[in-house]
Design an enzyme around this catalytic site. Structure first.
Site, PDB file in Angstrom:
ATOM      1  N   TYR A   6       0.972  -1.157   0.225  1.00 25.32           N
ATOM      2  CA  TYR A   6      -0.184   0.067  -0.227  1.00 25.32           C
ATOM      3  C   TYR A   6       0.962   1.044  -0.164  1.00 25.32           C
ATOM      4  O   TYR A   6       0.813   1.558   0.486  1.00 25.32           O
ATOM      5  CB  TYR A   6      -1.043  -0.082   1.268  1.00 25.32           C
ATOM      6  CG  TYR A   6      -1.912  -1.251   1.494  1.00 25.32           C
ATOM      7  CD1 TYR A   6      -2.198  -1.776  -0.160  1.00 25.32           C
ATOM      8  CD2 TYR A   6      -1.636  -1.861   2.052  1.00 25.32           C
ATOM      9  CE1 TYR A   6      -3.482  -2.769   0.313  1.00 25.32           C
ATOM     10  CE2 TYR A   6      -2.387  -3.075   2.369  1.00 25.32           C
ATOM     11  CZ  TYR A   6      -3.303  -4.039   1.503  1.00 25.32           C
ATOM     12  OH  TYR A   6      -3.840  -4.463   1.397  1.00 25.32           O
ATOM     13  N   HIS A   7       1.879   1.965  -0.929  1.00 24.06           N
ATOM     14  CA  HIS A   7       2.732   2.517  -0.742  1.00 24.06           C
ATOM     15  C   HIS A   7       2.510   3.180  -2.835  1.00 24.06           C
ATOM     16  O   HIS A   7       3.722   2.967  -3.261  1.00 24.06           O
ATOM     17  CB  HIS A   7       4.324   1.976  -0.456  1.00 24.06           C
ATOM     18  CG  HIS A   7       4.297   1.359   0.736  1.00 24.06           C
ATOM     19  ND1 HIS A   7       5.418   0.946   1.425  1.00 24.06           N
ATOM     20  CD2 HIS A   7       3.503   1.804   1.937  1.00 24.06           C
ATOM     21  CE1 HIS A   7       5.367   0.750   2.199  1.00 24.06           C
ATOM     22  NE2 HIS A   7       3.841   1.319   3.182  1.00 24.06           N
ATOM     23  N   PRO A   8       1.946   3.202  -3.448  1.00 19.02           N
ATOM     24  CA  PRO A   8       1.043   3.723  -4.084  1.00 19.02           C
ATOM     25  C   PRO A   8       2.457   5.228  -4.049  1.00 19.02           C
ATOM     26  O   PRO A   8       2.013   6.079  -3.103  1.00 19.02           O
ATOM     27  CB  PRO A   8       0.268   3.816  -5.002  1.00 19.02           C
ATOM     28  CG  PRO A   8      -0.042   3.498  -3.607  1.00 19.02           C
ATOM     29  CD  PRO A   8       0.380   3.079  -2.609  1.00 19.02           C
TER      30      PRO A   8
END
Length: 553
Positions: free
Chosen positions: A470-472
């Site tokens: 969850y690090h776009p």
């Protein structure tokens, strides 16, 4: 269409960056600031209680529940990509892990054209943002808005076993991976203050909501930025069934995140001309890089059974959860006041890698991100990912309708180096967990399983099992080349009065979680927007292993 009053600054998105900007830009009472947010209040117990972190992320009320296109190198799996839709944005739904990244990650930004964004210049803004529970030093801040600590001080013995195992395997120990030395094993830090989640809403926005020059509008769906003669002049948005317009006489700042910011630019007619035409959007300004260079971290869980009944798997029944909840409600302490990631590690995947490209989060439980148990009995797991991916993806509009989600493709594991990085993740992690520090605790390997050994077996396990961390990021990158979207002052190339400030402007993804560097970027950008001279750079020592060219550890 109803037109609201004119503002000096309009900020789109009250998230990790937007709340910081709202605070800093409204410090001068002469600046009229408007903050627009689709979501609403972050007062929910499930947001404020650190241990409940899996709930808001998977709740439509608090998060955009995006999914990717079928990922071609992950057996066509559609990957979950939640983004914050609440005051505080993704800082209100994330895992609260506080990792700045390695100093070299920011030097790399400058090498990619983000002039002035090297580590020396970024460090003062990390310090400005932070209130480190052990006190200020050359690297850490002592009186900033953002509270950072270690949760329950690694009370569970499994945390220490993980650190000791890393050292036994030949790696370094580090007292502070956000300080001089990232590489090694040590305590992990979290954005928790007085037992509560310390989001940017809590740290930056709520304390200044009384300011008369700040207007916060929630329940807003931003449609587009109005551009006339290459000048951004207004924002159009939908609220309670009405189409509204807010005019701006200084700067419109998009802080809608790595999915939202490029998508708003595209709907405004700013982006790759072919993508806009395909979506039926009139091209107002051709900017090929909008939505491209998209990057993310992948990770998987290395899980083992535990021989002693000391893990969180023994706390998943409703009675135990109730006791944890009651203690937290009464005292803001105990297992409810931590995200449970209290030890960690940062290592290099192979010789020839200059700074760490792998990250560990250790958890004294074996469970999924949604909080469900992985199996009956006690277990522990370590989250591991290869954090400097070379694969690149994109965000593309489907139409001009703001209610229609964009298409998203990360192209995870497109690059062979990323595949080899995850092979190292499996082999190096297995070696670490089999050190003697874990002999009293380590039971059967659950995942990947002892049968997964060859390159082919590892590759298939990874394709089937990896999840987004969850690090776009990086979809509106900062730089000077033809594929960059903003310059070093966060101004959109070719458009006056329009900026982007969030993780989308990272040129490359750092080795670590992204909330800390996003807040830092917003702190520094606020000074640039206000025309202030940036804080002077700090010349401090940062560690790079002397033997990195020839040895992996």
């Amino acid at each position: 269409m109803d037109t609201m009053m004119t503002y000096d600054y309009i900020i789109v998105g009250a998230g990790s960056a937007g709340c910081v900007l709202a605070n800093r830009l409204s410090e001068d009472a002469s600046n009229r600031v408007l903050l627009l947010e689709t979501g609403g209040s972050d007062n929910s117990l499930f947001i404020q209680m650190p241990t409940a972190l899996s709930i808001p992320m998977n709740t439509k009320k608090y998060a955009w529940q995006f999914h990717t296109e079928p990922e071609p190198f992950l057996n066509n799996r559609r990957m979950h990509c939640p983004r914050g839709k609440v005051l505080g944005g993704s800082s209100s739904i994330n895992g609260m892990v506080y990792v700045r990244g390695h100093a070299k990650d920011f030097d790399e930004w400058e090498e990619h054209g983000a002039e002035g964004w090297n580590y020396q210049n970024c460090l003062p803004y990390f310090r400005k943002a932070e209130s480190w529970y052990l006190g200020e030093d050359a690297y850490r801040g002592g009186d900033g808005p953002l509270g950072v600590n270690n949760g329950n001080e690694m009370a569970n013995p499994l945390y220490r076993a993980f650190v000791d195992a890393g050292v036994e395997a030949g790696y370094l120990s580090t007292k502070d991976y956000n300080g001089e030395q990232q590489e090694g094993f040590g305590p992990m830090h979290m954005t928790v203050k007085d037992g509560r989640r310390c989001s940017t809403s809590a740290a930056y926005l709520k304390p200044i909501m009384h300011r008369k020059n700040l207007t916060v509008k929630t329940g807003v769906l931003v449609d587009k930025v109005i551009v006339e003669n290459k000048q951004a002049i207004a924002v159009e948005f939908l609220r309670k069934g009405k189409r509204l317009r807010a005019n701006c006489n200084k700067d419109i700042v998009l802080s809608a995140g790595p999915i939202g910011s490029p998508h708003i630019l595209q709907r405004s007619g700013i982006g790759n001309a072919d993508d806009l035409k395909e979506a039926g959007i009139e091209v107002k300004h051709s900017l090929p890089g909008v939505g491209y260079n998209l990057q993310d971290h992948l990770e998987f869980y290395f899980q083992f059974k535990c021989k002693q009944p000391i893990t969180l798997n023994g706390k998943l029944d409703w009675f135990s959860k109730g006791l944890i909840g009651v203690r937290w409600l009464l005292t803001k302490s105990g297992l409810g006041a931590t995200n449970h990631f209290e030890s960690c590690g940062f290592i290099r995947s192979k010789a020839g890698v200059e700074w760490p490209d792998m990250q560990y989060h250790f958890l004294p439980a074996a469970m999924r991100y949604d909080g469900r148990s992985a199996f009956d009995g006690h277990g522990f797991q370590v989250h591991i990912g290869h954090n400097k991916p070379k694969s690149r993806g994109w965000v593309k509009p489907v139409s001009a309708d703001p209610n229609e989600a964009p298409r998203i493709l990360f192209n995870y594991l497109q690059h062979q180096d990323d595949i080899e990085g995850f092979r190292a993740c499996v082999r190096l992690t297995r070696e670490i967990i089999h050190q003697s520090a874990f002999d009293d605790y380590r039971g059967e390997e659950i995942q990947p399983g002892v049968q997964v050994n060859t390159d082919q077996e590892i590759d298939e396990f990874v394709r089937q099992s990896v999840e987004s961390a969850y690090h776009p990021s990086c979809s509106c990158k900062m730089g000077k080349d033809k594929d960059s979207v903003v310059d070093e002052n966060t101004k959109v190339h070719g458009i006056e009065g329009l900026r982007v400030v969030d993780s989308s402007i990272f040129p490359t993804i750092p080795n670590g979680n992204l909330n800390a560097p996003t807040i830092m970027v917003a702190e520094r950008a606020a000074d640039l927007i206000l025309g202030k001279v940036p804080l002077p750079g700090l010349d401090v020592r940062t560690d790079v292993a002397e033997n990195w060219q020839t040895q992996q550890r």
